[in-house]
Design an enzyme around this catalytic site. Structure first.
Site: not given
Length: 324
Positions: A298, A107, A293
């Site tokens: 998924c 950083c 149904c």
């Protein structure tokens, strides 16, 4: 030294270019091609600062970790600095032959080690965000040029986390698509998800682990109602039973009962499971149908499939056995 603001502690990385061309006088010249997005500007996720920060690249000897390293060629892309054994180097400390450079990011604000964010860059051309039309200085770009500002990208991640719209895309794991409609580019490194905040990132890790375990044959979820911990089981000396590493509940992996009832003639648990569950034909996650149904969507991989014929959902499925 004074003009360059250098100190005795300053580290200098020397890149040795390949000499492969000659000028009109016969002198050898260097052919250098530099990708400014790689070598000129880095952004990292700093755990200490808890934020996206400007970063700096440091090079070390892979054997002795010395910074007195001469790099024989410059990095050309992210793979050259993120993967090992890509750039040959010479260490002035240990002088070991056949070495490679080891690159690390830090950083710029606090000098702590940090994770490189390959999808984050500066908005040099001040391009508009594809979501809010704003022009921010730091943006997310998945390589498709659909620019997204940090704020919109964070909101997009949080909305996907709420309904867990992350999909399993090997080798990147559970990730998300570009927020631009119809674009199939995905985030390739989960470090980018830290911008959601630590609490949300931890929730992402938990949910992703649960779904990964659900699609793996060696993954199991503890049936103890007060636990529910997901974990992997080891196949060595396996007797069909597992013990939860969190609550130590021991159970059969087939019937999920403490006292196995798999051989029982009236095993209602197994009968119910066989009648109401199927595995997704794409990612193999166990799926329960509790009504409605036969059209199944998924939530793990996003595939639409038929519960009856266990294949991708087709028009014939709708007319032949929609409610069967």
């Amino acid at each position: 030294m004074r003009d360059l603001s250098l100190t005795p502690a300053t580290q200098i990385m020397l890149l040795r270019p390949k000499f492969n061309s000659h000028n009109e006088n016969g002198a050898t010249t260097a052919k250098i091609t530099t990708d400014s997005s790689i070598l000129g500007s880095f952004y990292v996720w700093c755990k200490n600062c808890d934020d996206v920060k400007r970063g700096k690249l440091r090079v070390y000897c892979q054997k002795c970790s010395s910074t007195s390293v001469l790099v024989k060629s410059e990095p050309q892309n992210w793979s050259d600095v993120l993967k090992s054994k890509r750039i040959p180097a010479v260490c002035e400390e240990c002088c070991t032959p056949g070495l490679f450079a080891e690159f690390k990011f830090k950083c710029l604000a606090c000098n702590d080690p940090a994770a490189a964010l390959t999808h984050v860059r500066g908005n040099w051309q001040m391009t508009e965000c594809c979501v809010c039309d704003g022009k921010e200085k730091v943006i997310f770009d998945l390589g498709c040029n659909h620019i997204t500002c940090q704020f919109c990208f964070r909101d997009y991640l949080l909305s996907q986390l709420e309904r867990f719209g992350f999909v399993n895309q090997p080798p990147h794991g559970f990730t998300i698509f570009c927020p631009y409609p119809g674009c199939n580019r995905v985030v390739q490194d989960v470090h980018h998800f830290h911008i959601m905040g630590q609490t949300s990132y931890s929730e992402y890790q938990r949910k992703a682990t649960e779904r990964l375990i659900a699609v793996d044959d060696k993954g199991v979820t503890c049936p103890n109602v007060s636990c529910g911990q997901s974990f992997f089981w080891e196949p060595y000396d396996d007797d069909g039973r597992s013990q939860c590493p969190d609550c130590f509940f021991s159970f059969c992996r087939k019937c999920f009962e403490r006292n196995c009832v798999c051989q029982s003639e009236d095993d209602l648990t197994r009968t119910t499971i066989d009648a109401t569950t199927r595995r997704c034909p794409k990612c193999h996650v166990a799926t329960e149908r509790n009504g409605g149904c036969a059209h199944i969507h998924c939530t793990s991989c996003g595939m639409d499939w038929c519960f009856k014929c266990k294949t991708e959902w087709k028009e014939e499925c709708q007319w032949d056995h929609w409610f069967n």
